[in-house]
Design an enzyme around this catalytic site. Structure first.
Site, mmCIF file in Angstrom:
data_model
loop_
_atom_site.group_PDB
_atom_site.id
_atom_site.type_symbol
_atom_site.label_atom_id
_atom_site.label_comp_id
_atom_site.label_asym_id
_atom_site.label_seq_id
_atom_site.Cartn_x
_atom_site.Cartn_y
_atom_site.Cartn_z
ATOM 1 N N GLY A 126 0.880 -1.050 0.106
ATOM 2 C CA GLY A 126 -0.013 0.423 -0.059
ATOM 3 C C GLY A 126 0.999 0.803 0.085
ATOM 4 O O GLY A 126 0.593 2.594 -0.026
ATOM 5 N N GLY A 128 3.073 2.318 -2.876
ATOM 6 C CA GLY A 128 2.841 2.901 -4.083
ATOM 7 C C GLY A 128 4.277 1.837 -4.657
ATOM 8 O O GLY A 128 5.291 2.766 -5.838
ATOM 9 N N VAL A 129 4.868 1.643 -4.403
ATOM 10 C CA VAL A 129 6.299 0.883 -4.392
ATOM 11 C C VAL A 129 6.392 -0.413 -5.255
ATOM 12 O O VAL A 129 7.697 -1.251 -4.866
ATOM 13 C CB VAL A 129 7.726 0.783 -3.423
ATOM 14 C CG1 VAL A 129 7.275 2.794 -3.258
ATOM 15 C CG2 VAL A 129 7.559 0.288 -2.267
ATOM 16 N N SER A 131 4.837 -3.833 -4.468
ATOM 17 C CA SER A 131 5.414 -4.494 -3.522
ATOM 18 C C SER A 131 4.609 -5.780 -4.242
ATOM 19 O O SER A 131 5.044 -6.947 -4.574
ATOM 20 C CB SER A 131 4.154 -3.931 -1.947
ATOM 21 O OG SER A 131 3.284 -4.187 -2.067
ATOM 22 N N ASP A 176 5.828 -2.062 -13.361
ATOM 23 C CA ASP A 176 6.069 -2.243 -12.211
ATOM 24 C C ASP A 176 7.228 -3.909 -12.076
ATOM 25 O O ASP A 176 7.346 -4.333 -11.489
ATOM 26 C CB ASP A 176 5.090 -2.283 -11.171
ATOM 27 C CG ASP A 176 4.365 -0.966 -10.876
ATOM 28 O OD1 ASP A 176 4.956 0.301 -10.480
ATOM 29 O OD2 ASP A 176 3.405 -0.844 -9.473
#
Length: 433
Positions: A126, A128-129, A131, A176
């Site tokens: 949660g 924004g990187v 996960s 991502d």
């Protein structure tokens, strides 16, 4: 004979520039962070799956189930698997992991018969990187090693994205997964998201630091706002296509043939052409039912126009066209920093990069993906000497703020800001290096 323990890992990523323009074909710049997800896997032969996931906050999740429960008559069907995972919300998280086995079984022909898996994630959820991407890439790497699979080019991250889109049901772009798979420490990874043109990594100048500070506001790529913004951008593209003379049938046919205007990507439209030919055609907002009646479908395979919703089409279509330009200019400035010895010229380049970051941040807010908290953090950051740029990242709507710091002064300023924010908000906010 005991099966061997298979190990794999993949990092999270910091979105330096590009963000939500990825699904519209933009150039994006991504940085691998030090936090990673680690996976250990031992195959079984009884279809049982025992999975322990240790999250970054110390919590452990446990799943114990039968892999065959997610097959429809022994076959992998993505819609069926997605519904099965969603039926039991407490264990829905396992879709990111078992989804990798399902995708590899369908797409690569493995015969998965269960496994014991342990995941240890340093990448917090949660924020924004990426996960989820780090979990998917690491899990897919481990399963692939166990079955001696090989992948061509960007095949593994493409399949990992399929897990998130078709099994988890989150409408993320490919950025991502590509960043988690190919990102290297100390570099920026340029990706042209059309859909997966990965360029050579770029060394970050030694006196430039890209650091992320967690805002404390939970981000979810499956959240309504992100989905709505993405859907609105594709609605804008559909209006562009109709302006070029394509009806619904033409759009469907062109998508199948790969002959859509601008290859199907808004980011292939220059700013000048967009302003002259298309911007005036876009409504500020449009009700879903009105769009469906006038234009029909969009070309997006992971969002659906809701007849009852109102979409901010103009802002969400403008954003990727301008963002692609900003990222290109940002990269051009970065590329000449090391060959610019003049201090004043160098400072000018860095200042311009900071301007592009702020323009990106403001454009997110116009699209509806900003928050008061992230706005506050950006404003505070830009008052600190040594922090030249700041912006909301990834899918927005909370998550992490990316800082561009210069020299030791900038590093000190970011750490000082981080401490101040933790104290002010009374939270242990993450720092991403």
């Amino acid at each position: 004979m005991n099966e061997p323990i298979i190990k794999a890992s993949a990092p999270g990523r910091l979105d330096v520039m590009g963000g939500i323009a990825d699904y519209s074909g933009s150039l994006v710049l991504q940085k691998a962070i030090t936090q990673q997800t680690f996976v250990e896997l031992v195959l079984r032969n009884d279809y049982q799956c025992y999975i322990v996931s240790q999250l970054s906050g110390g919590e452990s999740l446990i799943f114990n189930g039968d892999f065959r429960d997610y097959l429809n008559s022994s076959e992998v069907q993505y819609d069926y698997a997605q519904q099965k995972f969603k039926q039991h919300q407490p264990s829905a998280w396992v879709a990111y992991i078992l989804g990798c086995a399902l995708v590899l079984q369908k797409e690569k022909g493995i015969d998965f018969r269960g496994a014991d898996m342990k995941l240890v994630s340093q990448v917090p959820n949660g924020k924004g990187v990426a996960s989820s991407a780090s979990v998917e890439v690491a899990s897919m790497q481990a399963i692939a090693k166990a079955f001696n699979l090989t992948f061509s080019s960007t095949e593994l991250p493409v399949l990992a994205q399929r897990v998130e889109n078709l099994i988890v049901g989150a409408p993320c772009g490919l950025m991502d997964q590509l960043a988690s798979c190919f990102g290297k420490p100390g570099t920026l990874l340029p990706i042209v998201c059309q859909p997966d043109q990965v360029k050579d990594s770029i060394e970050i100048p030694k006196d430039i630091h890209f650091i992320g500070i967690d805002s404390g506001i939970r981000h979810s790529v499956a959240g309504a706002s992100y989905s709505d913004v993405r859907c609105a951008a594709f609605m804008g593209y559909a209006i562009v296509a109709h302006a070029l003379g394509l009806n619904n049938h033409d759009v469907i046919r062109s998508k199948k043939l790969g002959t859509l205007p601008y290859n199907g990507y808004l980011c292939n439209i220059t700013i000048d052409e967009f302003k002259q030919r298309f911007e005036h055609l876009l409504p500020e907002s449009i009700k879903g039912i009105t769009f469906l009646e006038q234009y029909g479908i969009t070309t997006d395979s992971v969002t659906v126009v809701d007849p009852d919703k109102t979409y901010q089409v103009k802002a969400c279509t403008i954003h990727p066209v301008y963002e692609n330009y900003r990222v290109q200019q940002f990269l051009a400035c970065l590329a000449v920093l090391d060959t610019t010895p003049n201090t004043a010229d160098r400072s000018g380049l860095i200042k311009q990069m900071g301007t592009y970051m702020l323009e990106t941040h403001e454009s997110y807010s116009i699209c509806g993906l900003g928050t008061v908290r992230t706005d506050t953090i950006v404003k505070l950051a830009l008052t600190k000497k040594g922090i030249a740029g700041a912006r909301i990242t990834g899918g927005g709507n909370g998550g992490t703020v990316c800082m561009m710091a210069t020299g030791e002064e900038g590093l000190t300023a970011v750490h000082e800001l981080h401490r101040e924010l933790c104290e002010h908000y009374g939270e242990d906010l993450s720092l991403f290096l």
